[in-house]
Design a protein around this motif. Structure first.
Motif, PDB file in Angstrom:
ATOM      1  N   HIS B  29     -17.677 -11.274   5.515  1.00  9.37           N
ATOM      2  CA  HIS B  29     -16.216 -10.797   5.755  1.00  9.37           C
ATOM      3  C   HIS B  29     -15.080 -11.943   4.961  1.00  9.37           C
ATOM      4  O   HIS B  29     -15.359 -12.839   4.802  1.00  9.37           O
ATOM      5  N   LEU B  30     -13.914 -11.240   5.109  1.00 11.66           N
ATOM      6  CA  LEU B  30     -12.898 -11.860   4.447  1.00 11.66           C
ATOM      7  C   LEU B  30     -11.769 -12.502   5.237  1.00 11.66           C
ATOM      8  O   LEU B  30     -10.891 -13.143   5.082  1.00 11.66           O
ATOM      9  N   TYR B  31     -11.590 -11.975   6.513  1.00  6.27           N
ATOM     10  CA  TYR B  31     -10.536 -12.109   7.567  1.00  6.27           C
ATOM     11  C   TYR B  31     -11.207 -12.882   8.525  1.00  6.27           C
ATOM     12  O   TYR B  31     -12.210 -12.352   9.144  1.00  6.27           O
ATOM     13  N   PHE B  32     -10.577 -13.647   9.243  1.00 11.09           N
ATOM     14  CA  PHE B  32     -10.915 -14.739  10.325  1.00 11.09           C
ATOM     15  C   PHE B  32      -9.911 -14.814  11.401  1.00 11.09           C
ATOM     16  O   PHE B  32      -8.698 -15.034  10.945  1.00 11.09           O
ATOM     17  N   TYR B  33     -10.496 -14.670  12.802  1.00 10.67           N
ATOM     18  CA  TYR B  33      -9.293 -14.780  13.571  1.00 10.67           C
ATOM     19  C   TYR B  33      -9.817 -15.758  14.854  1.00 10.67           C
ATOM     20  O   TYR B  33     -10.919 -15.932  15.120  1.00 10.67           O
ATOM     21  N   TRP B  34      -8.702 -16.000  15.433  1.00 13.03           N
ATOM     22  CA  TRP B  34      -9.112 -16.935  17.018  1.00 13.03           C
ATOM     23  C   TRP B  34      -8.014 -16.151  18.045  1.00 13.03           C
ATOM     24  O   TRP B  34      -7.075 -15.771  17.607  1.00 13.03           O
ATOM     25  N   TYR B  35      -8.636 -15.930  19.003  1.00 12.65           N
ATOM     26  CA  TYR B  35      -8.322 -15.543  20.162  1.00 12.65           C
ATOM     27  C   TYR B  35      -8.561 -16.329  21.452  1.00 12.65           C
ATOM     28  O   TYR B  35      -9.559 -17.123  21.502  1.00 12.65           O
ATOM     29  N   ARG B  36      -7.725 -16.218  22.211  1.00 15.64           N
ATOM     30  CA  ARG B  36      -8.158 -16.983  23.585  1.00 15.64           C
ATOM     31  C   ARG B  36      -7.954 -16.028  24.934  1.00 15.64           C
ATOM     32  O   ARG B  36      -7.045 -15.329  24.729  1.00 15.64           O
ATOM     33  N   GLN B  37      -8.670 -16.461  25.903  1.00 19.38           N
ATOM     34  CA  GLN B  37      -8.338 -15.499  27.197  1.00 19.38           C
ATOM     35  C   GLN B  37      -8.445 -16.628  28.395  1.00 19.38           C
ATOM     36  O   GLN B  37      -9.529 -17.291  28.721  1.00 19.38           O
ATOM     37  N   ILE B  38      -7.303 -17.095  28.977  1.00 21.71           N
ATOM     38  CA  ILE B  38      -7.192 -17.811  30.075  1.00 21.71           C
ATOM     39  C   ILE B  38      -7.806 -17.032  31.101  1.00 21.71           C
ATOM     40  O   ILE B  38      -7.529 -15.774  31.262  1.00 21.71           O
ATOM     41  N   LEU B  39      -8.591 -17.647  32.215  1.00 22.74           N
ATOM     42  CA  LEU B  39      -9.125 -17.057  33.104  1.00 22.74           C
ATOM     43  C   LEU B  39      -8.263 -15.969  33.944  1.00 22.74           C
ATOM     44  O   LEU B  39      -7.177 -16.467  34.288  1.00 22.74           O
ATOM     45  N   GLN B  41      -6.692 -13.604  32.667  1.00 24.60           N
ATOM     46  CA  GLN B  41      -5.544 -12.978  32.121  1.00 24.60           C
ATOM     47  C   GLN B  41      -6.127 -12.281  30.636  1.00 24.60           C
ATOM     48  O   GLN B  41      -7.436 -12.179  30.554  1.00 24.60           O
ATOM     49  N   LYS B  42      -5.230 -11.732  30.019  1.00 23.46           N
ATOM     50  CA  LYS B  42      -5.591 -10.932  28.748  1.00 23.46           C
ATOM     51  C   LYS B  42      -5.922 -11.802  27.725  1.00 23.46           C
ATOM     52  O   LYS B  42      -5.537 -12.867  27.313  1.00 23.46           O
ATOM     53  N   VAL B  43      -6.766 -11.142  26.935  1.00 22.13           N
ATOM     54  CA  VAL B  43      -7.150 -11.699  25.408  1.00 22.13           C
ATOM     55  C   VAL B  43      -5.877 -11.872  24.451  1.00 22.13           C
ATOM     56  O   VAL B  43      -5.232 -10.893  24.649  1.00 22.13           O
ATOM     57  N   GLU B  44      -5.639 -13.133  24.083  1.00 18.08           N
ATOM     58  CA  GLU B  44      -4.442 -12.948  23.404  1.00 18.08           C
ATOM     59  C   GLU B  44      -4.742 -13.666  21.792  1.00 18.08           C
ATOM     60  O   GLU B  44      -5.525 -14.377  21.595  1.00 18.08           O
ATOM     61  N   PHE B  45      -4.296 -12.969  21.042  1.00 20.34           N
ATOM     62  CA  PHE B  45      -4.296 -13.413  19.488  1.00 20.34           C
ATOM     63  C   PHE B  45      -3.371 -14.678  19.007  1.00 20.34           C
ATOM     64  O   PHE B  45      -2.490 -15.120  19.714  1.00 20.34           O
ATOM     65  N   LEU B  46      -4.368 -15.614  18.619  1.00 19.62           N
ATOM     66  CA  LEU B  46      -4.016 -16.930  18.075  1.00 19.62           C
ATOM     67  C   LEU B  46      -3.421 -17.048  16.615  1.00 19.62           C
ATOM     68  O   LEU B  46      -2.340 -17.413  16.419  1.00 19.62           O
ATOM     69  N   VAL B  47      -4.394 -16.566  15.922  1.00 23.19           N
ATOM     70  CA  VAL B  47      -4.055 -16.942  14.382  1.00 23.19           C
ATOM     71  C   VAL B  47      -5.187 -15.973  13.697  1.00 23.19           C
ATOM     72  O   VAL B  47      -6.221 -15.818  14.190  1.00 23.19           O
ATOM     73  N   SER B  48      -4.858 -15.608  12.373  1.00 22.53           N
ATOM     74  CA  SER B  48      -5.666 -14.929  11.485  1.00 22.53           C
ATOM     75  C   SER B  48      -5.610 -15.754  10.219  1.00 22.53           C
ATOM     76  O   SER B  48      -4.692 -16.355   9.578  1.00 22.53           O
ATOM     77  N   PHE B  49      -6.762 -15.895   9.485  1.00 30.98           N
ATOM     78  CA  PHE B  49      -6.848 -16.586   8.352  1.00 30.98           C
ATOM     79  C   PHE B  49      -7.531 -15.858   7.264  1.00 30.98           C
ATOM     80  O   PHE B  49      -8.477 -15.039   7.394  1.00 30.98           O
ATOM     81  N   TYR B  50      -6.930 -15.996   5.857  1.00 31.38           N
ATOM     82  CA  TYR B  50      -7.596 -15.319   4.903  1.00 31.38           C
ATOM     83  C   TYR B  50      -7.112 -15.963   3.680  1.00 31.38           C
ATOM     84  O   TYR B  50      -6.103 -16.644   3.391  1.00 31.38           O
ATOM     85  N   ASN B  51      -8.011 -15.889   2.465  1.00 36.28           N
ATOM     86  CA  ASN B  51      -8.070 -16.344   1.511  1.00 36.28           C
ATOM     87  C   ASN B  51      -7.690 -17.960   1.502  1.00 36.28           C
ATOM     88  O   ASN B  51      -6.524 -18.492   0.812  1.00 36.28           O
ATOM     89  N   ASN B  52      -8.208 -18.768   2.451  1.00 33.88           N
ATOM     90  CA  ASN B  52      -7.913 -19.881   2.773  1.00 33.88           C
ATOM     91  C   ASN B  52      -6.624 -20.354   3.294  1.00 33.88           C
ATOM     92  O   ASN B  52      -6.124 -21.639   2.984  1.00 33.88           O
ATOM     93  N   GLU B  53      -5.757 -19.511   3.847  1.00 35.03           N
ATOM     94  CA  GLU B  53      -4.542 -19.782   4.580  1.00 35.03           C
ATOM     95  C   GLU B  53      -4.391 -19.101   5.690  1.00 35.03           C
ATOM     96  O   GLU B  53      -5.044 -18.004   5.655  1.00 35.03           O
ATOM     97  N   ILE B  54      -3.459 -19.609   6.664  1.00 37.17           N
ATOM     98  CA  ILE B  54      -3.200 -18.802   7.508  1.00 37.17           C
ATOM     99  C   ILE B  54      -2.275 -17.562   7.305  1.00 37.17           C
ATOM    100  O   ILE B  54      -1.405 -17.545   6.334  1.00 37.17           O
TER     101      ILE B  54
END
Lengths: 114, 113
Positions: B29-39, B41-54
């Motif tokens: 895979h080439l794209y990477f992501y972080w999400y968070r879910q506070i208890l 609450q909904k799952v929320e997008f934090l960041v995506s990463f591709y080609n060694n940069e945000i």
């Protein structure tokens, strides 16, 4: 900004009965739509997705969903639920080529009664 | 079947401490992501990463957060000085293409005391 609403926090269904989980989205263009399922202690597993084409989408585990543009809905259905379907279900919208992150609804907790 | 893995499954830390959450995305895979879910609450997008940069980040992803792909397999999320409100489940995800299905890991539950 895009948003997703899942109006039902909890749904209880008898085993063998049919299921419909509701999802409404807000997005200006044609969205990419997803349903994910989360079992306790597990990650999010994709059930199905809609990008374009046929508005009735078939997924894994016998699930299907129908995209209705006029109603901004993407409801998930299953004709006969099994006890193993008990889980948290999340609807999500992605903007496709315009953005990377998915926008999720709050989820619907499905309880299966024997 | 290939899967995304995350370690640890549960992390407890004191307020003000730095934490690093680790993820091993699916290998091709080439794209990477972080999400968070506070208890609760909904799952929320934090960041995506591709080609060694945000590639993209949300409003949540402020200067306290950073991501890194230190080698060919790991993808990390660092929180420099944790706050109580950082307590949440953090999900890593990866995809082959930007518009492709995102595969999620099982999550790391972060508890800040």
């Amino acid at each position: 900004a895009q948003s997703v609403t899942q109006p039902d926090i909890h749904i209880t269904v008898s085993e063998g009965a049919s299921l419909e989980l509701r999802c409404n989205y807000s997005y200006g263009a044609t969205p990419y739509l997803f349903w994910y399922v989360q079992s306790p202690g597990q990650g999010l597993q994709l059930l199905l997705k809609y990008f374009s084409g046929d508005t009735l989408v078939q997924g894994i585990k016998g699930f299907e969903a129908e995209f209705k543009r006029s109603q901004s809905s993407f409801n998930l259905r299953k004709p006969s639920v099994h006890w193993s379907d008990a889980a948290e279900y999340f609807c999500a919208v992605g903007a496709g080529g315009g953005a990377d992150g998915l926008t999720f609804g709050k989820g619907t907790h499905l309880i299966i009664q024997p | 079947e290939p899967e995304v893995t995350q370690t640890p499954s549960h992390q407890v830390t004191q307020m003000g401490q730095e934490v690093i959450l680790r993820c091993v995305p699916i290998s091709n895979h080439l794209y990477f992501y972080w999400y968070r879910q506070i208890l609760g609450q909904k799952v929320e997008f934090l960041v995506s990463f591709y080609n060694n940069e945000i590639s993209e980040k949300s409003e949540i992803f402020d200067d306290q957060f950073s991501v890194e792909r230190p080698d060919g397999s790991n993808f990390t999320l660092k929180i420099r000085s944790t706050k109580l409100e950082d307590s949440a489940m953090y999900f890593c995800a990866s995809s082959w293409d930007r518009d492709d299905e995102q595969y999620f890991g099982p999550g790391t539950r972060l508890t800040v005391t």
